[in-house]
Design a protein around this motif. Structure first.
Motif, PDB file in Angstrom:
ATOM      1  N   ASN A 123       0.966  -1.148   0.348  1.00  0.00           N
ATOM      2  CA  ASN A 123      -0.361  -0.268  -0.025  1.00  0.00           C
ATOM      3  C   ASN A 123       0.652   1.298  -0.228  1.00  0.00           C
ATOM      4  N   PHE A 124       1.810   0.988  -0.205  1.00  0.00           N
ATOM      5  CA  PHE A 124       2.659   2.442   1.006  1.00  0.00           C
ATOM      6  C   PHE A 124       4.162   1.713   0.780  1.00  0.00           C
ATOM      7  N   ALA A 125       5.262   3.071   0.573  1.00  0.00           N
ATOM      8  CA  ALA A 125       6.665   2.462   0.408  1.00  0.00           C
ATOM      9  C   ALA A 125       7.159   3.010   1.251  1.00  0.00           C
ATOM     10  N   VAL A 126       8.439   2.475   2.112  1.00  0.00           N
ATOM     11  CA  VAL A 126       8.900   3.136   3.127  1.00  0.00           C
ATOM     12  C   VAL A 126      10.662   3.483   2.660  1.00  0.00           C
ATOM     13  N   PRO A 127      10.694   4.719   2.437  1.00  0.00           N
ATOM     14  CA  PRO A 127      11.881   5.625   1.986  1.00  0.00           C
ATOM     15  C   PRO A 127      12.956   4.914   2.479  1.00  0.00           C
ATOM     16  N   ASP A 128      14.454   4.679   1.368  1.00  0.00           N
ATOM     17  CA  ASP A 128      15.388   5.120   2.049  1.00  0.00           C
ATOM     18  C   ASP A 128      16.193   6.360   2.157  1.00  0.00           C
ATOM     19  N   PRO A 129      16.938   6.345   2.761  1.00  0.00           N
ATOM     20  CA  PRO A 129      17.053   7.909   2.126  1.00  0.00           C
ATOM     21  C   PRO A 129      19.154   8.060   2.027  1.00  0.00           C
ATOM     22  N   THR A 130      19.782   6.981   2.349  1.00  0.00           N
ATOM     23  CA  THR A 130      20.967   6.850   2.693  1.00  0.00           C
ATOM     24  C   THR A 130      21.986   7.446   0.784  1.00  0.00           C
ATOM     25  N   TYR A 131      20.908   6.982  -0.525  1.00  0.00           N
ATOM     26  CA  TYR A 131      21.882   7.839  -1.625  1.00  0.00           C
ATOM     27  C   TYR A 131      21.537   9.656  -0.967  1.00  0.00           C
ATOM     28  N   TYR A 132      21.045   9.752  -0.687  1.00  0.00           N
ATOM     29  CA  TYR A 132      21.080  11.136  -0.800  1.00  0.00           C
ATOM     30  C   TYR A 132      21.860  11.788   0.594  1.00  0.00           C
ATOM     31  N   LEU A 133      21.610  10.791   1.360  1.00  0.00           N
ATOM     32  CA  LEU A 133      22.465  11.013   2.499  1.00  0.00           C
ATOM     33  C   LEU A 133      24.180  11.179   2.306  1.00  0.00           C
ATOM     34  N   LYS A 134      24.528   9.906   1.431  1.00  0.00           N
ATOM     35  CA  LYS A 134      25.768  10.576   0.722  1.00  0.00           C
ATOM     36  C   LYS A 134      25.966  11.039  -0.165  1.00  0.00           C
ATOM     37  N   ASP A 174      18.921   9.742   8.907  1.00  0.00           N
ATOM     38  CA  ASP A 174      18.946  10.960   8.408  1.00  0.00           C
ATOM     39  C   ASP A 174      19.915  11.640   9.935  1.00  0.00           C
ATOM     40  N   HIS A 175      19.598  11.262  11.105  1.00  0.00           N
ATOM     41  CA  HIS A 175      20.401  12.115  12.149  1.00  0.00           C
ATOM     42  C   HIS A 175      22.251  11.762  11.787  1.00  0.00           C
ATOM     43  N   ALA A 176      22.113  10.021  12.312  1.00  0.00           N
ATOM     44  CA  ALA A 176      23.600   9.881  11.718  1.00  0.00           C
ATOM     45  C   ALA A 176      24.284  10.631  10.769  1.00  0.00           C
ATOM     46  N   GLY A 177      23.132  10.388   9.157  1.00  0.00           N
ATOM     47  CA  GLY A 177      24.146  10.721   8.300  1.00  0.00           C
ATOM     48  C   GLY A 177      24.159  12.987   8.252  1.00  0.00           C
ATOM     49  N   GLY A 178      23.960  13.303   8.829  1.00  0.00           N
ATOM     50  CA  GLY A 178      24.772  14.085   9.002  1.00  0.00           C
ATOM     51  C   GLY A 178      22.816  14.931   8.884  1.00  0.00           C
ATOM     52  N   ALA A 179      21.764  14.901   8.609  1.00  0.00           N
ATOM     53  CA  ALA A 179      20.185  15.608   8.310  1.00  0.00           C
ATOM     54  C   ALA A 179      19.185  15.622   8.895  1.00  0.00           C
ATOM     55  N   VAL A 214      13.645  19.606  -2.051  1.00  0.00           N
ATOM     56  CA  VAL A 214      13.446  19.631  -3.899  1.00  0.00           C
ATOM     57  C   VAL A 214      12.229  17.926  -3.642  1.00  0.00           C
ATOM     58  N   TRP A 215      11.619  18.480  -4.207  1.00  0.00           N
ATOM     59  CA  TRP A 215      10.210  17.661  -4.678  1.00  0.00           C
ATOM     60  C   TRP A 215      10.575  16.168  -5.908  1.00  0.00           C
ATOM     61  N   GLY A 216      10.751  15.315  -6.241  1.00  0.00           N
ATOM     62  CA  GLY A 216       9.866  14.065  -5.814  1.00  0.00           C
ATOM     63  C   GLY A 216      11.627  13.539  -5.549  1.00  0.00           C
ATOM     64  N   ALA A 217      11.588  13.226  -4.694  1.00  0.00           N
ATOM     65  CA  ALA A 217      12.307  11.725  -3.852  1.00  0.00           C
ATOM     66  C   ALA A 217      11.235  10.364  -3.588  1.00  0.00           C
ATOM     67  N   GLY A 218      12.268   8.828  -3.627  1.00  0.00           N
ATOM     68  CA  GLY A 218      11.708   8.359  -3.050  1.00  0.00           C
ATOM     69  C   GLY A 218      11.649   7.002  -4.080  1.00  0.00           C
ATOM     70  N   PRO A 219      11.745   5.703  -4.368  1.00  0.00           N
ATOM     71  CA  PRO A 219      11.598   4.379  -4.727  1.00  0.00           C
ATOM     72  C   PRO A 219      10.298   4.140  -5.660  1.00  0.00           C
ATOM     73  N   TRP A 220       8.887   5.323  -5.464  1.00  0.00           N
ATOM     74  CA  TRP A 220       7.846   4.609  -6.505  1.00  0.00           C
ATOM     75  C   TRP A 220       7.774   5.757  -6.774  1.00  0.00           C
ATOM     76  N   ARG A 260      10.962  13.631 -10.760  1.00  0.00           N
ATOM     77  CA  ARG A 260      11.768  11.850 -10.146  1.00  0.00           C
ATOM     78  C   ARG A 260      13.441  12.348 -10.024  1.00  0.00           C
ATOM     79  N   LEU A 261      13.210  12.102  -8.546  1.00  0.00           N
ATOM     80  CA  LEU A 261      14.554  13.130  -7.887  1.00  0.00           C
ATOM     81  C   LEU A 261      15.565  11.143  -8.247  1.00  0.00           C
ATOM     82  N   ASP A 262      15.276  10.120  -7.830  1.00  0.00           N
ATOM     83  CA  ASP A 262      16.463   8.609  -7.259  1.00  0.00           C
ATOM     84  C   ASP A 262      16.554   8.616  -8.941  1.00  0.00           C
ATOM     85  N   PRO A 263      17.650   7.817  -9.044  1.00  0.00           N
ATOM     86  CA  PRO A 263      19.199   7.468  -9.982  1.00  0.00           C
ATOM     87  C   PRO A 263      17.382   6.882 -10.933  1.00  0.00           C
TER      88      PRO A 263
END
Length: 432
Positions: A49-60, A98-103, A296-302, A310-313
């Motif tokens: 029903n929904f996606a759980v995003p992973d911030p890794t790409y953007y934090l890196k 996010d906090h561990a990645g400095g955001a 900036v909109w919109g990151a996320g896997p879906w 779309r911001l994801d590669p």
């Protein structure tokens, strides 16, 4: 290298290069993205029903802010009841990453001014029970995330009333959040879908916000298509449209002293969209005294590959919109200022004899945060000659270069000086 003339100049203009850098650093812009997924669809099953995003790409890649939209009813299934532990766990995991990645994380209740009850939306502005349920929800959210690495938005894009109508309920929610011990930043939404172009000196934000901690910013949204919806059914019509839609809000912010969070913005990857998006980001980067942050909109896997924003590669290739964001997150920049209360000054800037900016308006006063001018030209490592010159009607006025930063390293002592009609010449060093 700093010379005797530059040393004397520190006294004459009343602000040193170190002080200029300090002033700028006291107004950092938090650059980031909106990470979609938790606000999608209907139902409660993650991955279906929904996606759980992973911030890794953007934090890196160095973002300093992740805005996290989510459906209110998924976190609090029953009005004034406890939070769902599984969904709460998703939020806690992402905020910790996010906090561990400095955001910093911006928690965004994505409700458009409504609270759900049995799948039916209730307007918090007209339904007293819904309003009470909303205040309870915000209190619980503040208790769950009462730390300064998390900022909390009051509501995404309310639109059924005016700012003065919503102010009473925003103030109730803010009071409950502060009483719960939350001391972080609260993001107050502008009504009418948070449309940035609404706000100006002539049409100011009319909500009378009361925050005991005096730690709130105004959230605005701005897209670049003709109808400002972000659907991009029609193309971007002007390279200056993004600047035009923020100009009034910038003037209002500087007069009132309330900073702005541009909580949603974005553009399609075509040439017209890229040009307007770049120009808008440059304008924002030049106003660190105004902008608290940008998402900036919109990151996320879906988001599908054909989604305009779309911001994801795609196939491991970075999107041009995110590349534009990366350029302003750590830009090569020259910081400019003018005399207090003086008229705006126009300058031109050349590097190695090539003009890179013509008739730039210098509006920042030298006793406040300087005005950053991002420089997009790719410069090879080594020394380069810079000339900043007064142009047009600015003859006889004073402008100042108060700092420069290249590849994250300060060259402030090299850049300090007064701009004249003959020009201020100095060298910058681009590190390897």
């Amino acid at each position: 290298m700093r010379n005797l003339a530059a040393a004397a100049l520190c006294i004459s203009i009343g602000i040193s290069a170190a002080r200029a850098a300090e002033l700028h650093d006291s107004f950092p812009i938090l650059w980031g993205v909106s990470e979609s997924g938790l606000e999608f669809g209907k139902g409660t099953k993650a991955g279906t029903n929904f996606a759980v995003p992973d911030p890794t790409y953007y934090l890196k890649h160095g973002v300093q802010l992740i805005r996290l939209p989510f459906q209110i009813a998924r976190l609090q299934p029953q009005a004034q009841g406890p939070f769902d532990p599984i969904f709460l766990g998703y939020l806690e995991k992402i905020t910790a990453e996010d906090h561990a990645g400095g955001a910093i994380t911006v928690l965004d209740p994505h409700g458009y001014g409504f609270m759900d009850a049995d799948g039916k939306p209730r307007d918090i502005l007209t339904d007293p029970v819904a309003a009470a349920d909303y205040v309870d929800f915000m209190r619980r959210l503040a208790e769950a995330f009462g730390r300064e690495s998390v900022a909390i938005g009051l509501m995404n894009e309310p639109h059924t009333g005016r700012d003065e109508d919503y102010a009473e309920i925003w103030n109730r929610a803010i009071a409950a959040m502060r009483q719960a011990g939350y001391n972080g930043t609260i993001l107050v939404p502008h009504a009418h879908w948070s449309t940035a172009a609404d706000i100006s000196l002539q049409t100011p934000f009319a909500g009378k916000i009361v925050d005991p901690a005096n730690n709130w910013v105004l959230e605005l949204h701005s897209y670049l298509d003709p109808d400002s919806t972000g659907t991009y059914r029609k193309p971007v019509a002007s390279p200056n449209i993004g600047i035009q839609r923020l100009t009034g809000a910038i003037a209002w912010s500087r007069k009132i002293g309330v900073r702005i969070f541009l909580g949603e913005t974005g553009a399609p990857p075509d040439p017209a969209g890229n040009a307007a998006f770049d120009a808008m980001l440059d304008k924002i980067a030049s106003a660190p005294d105004v902008f608290w942050g940008v998402a900036v909109w919109g990151a996320g896997p879906w988001w599908k590959p054909n989604y305009p924003m779309r911001l994801d590669p795609i196939d491991a290739v970075a999107r041009p919109q995110f590349m534009a964001l990366e350029r302003v997150m750590a830009p090569e920049a020259i910081y400019l200022a003018k005399d207090p209360s003086a008229a705006d000054v126009k300058v031109s800037i050349a590097i190695d004899g090539h003009e890179i900016a013509h008739a730039v308006d210098v509006t920042a006063e030298r006793t406040m945060a300087p005005q950053g001018l991002p420089v997009r030209q790719k410069l090879m490592p080594g020394m380069h000659d810079v000339c900043v010159r007064l142009v047009g009607s600015s003859r006889g006025q004073s402008a100042y270069v108060v700092a420069s930063t290249w590849k994250g390293l300060s060259n402030s002592t090299d850049a300090l000086g007064i701009v004249t009609i003959q020009g201020l010449n100095f060298k910058i060093r681009v590190p390897r």
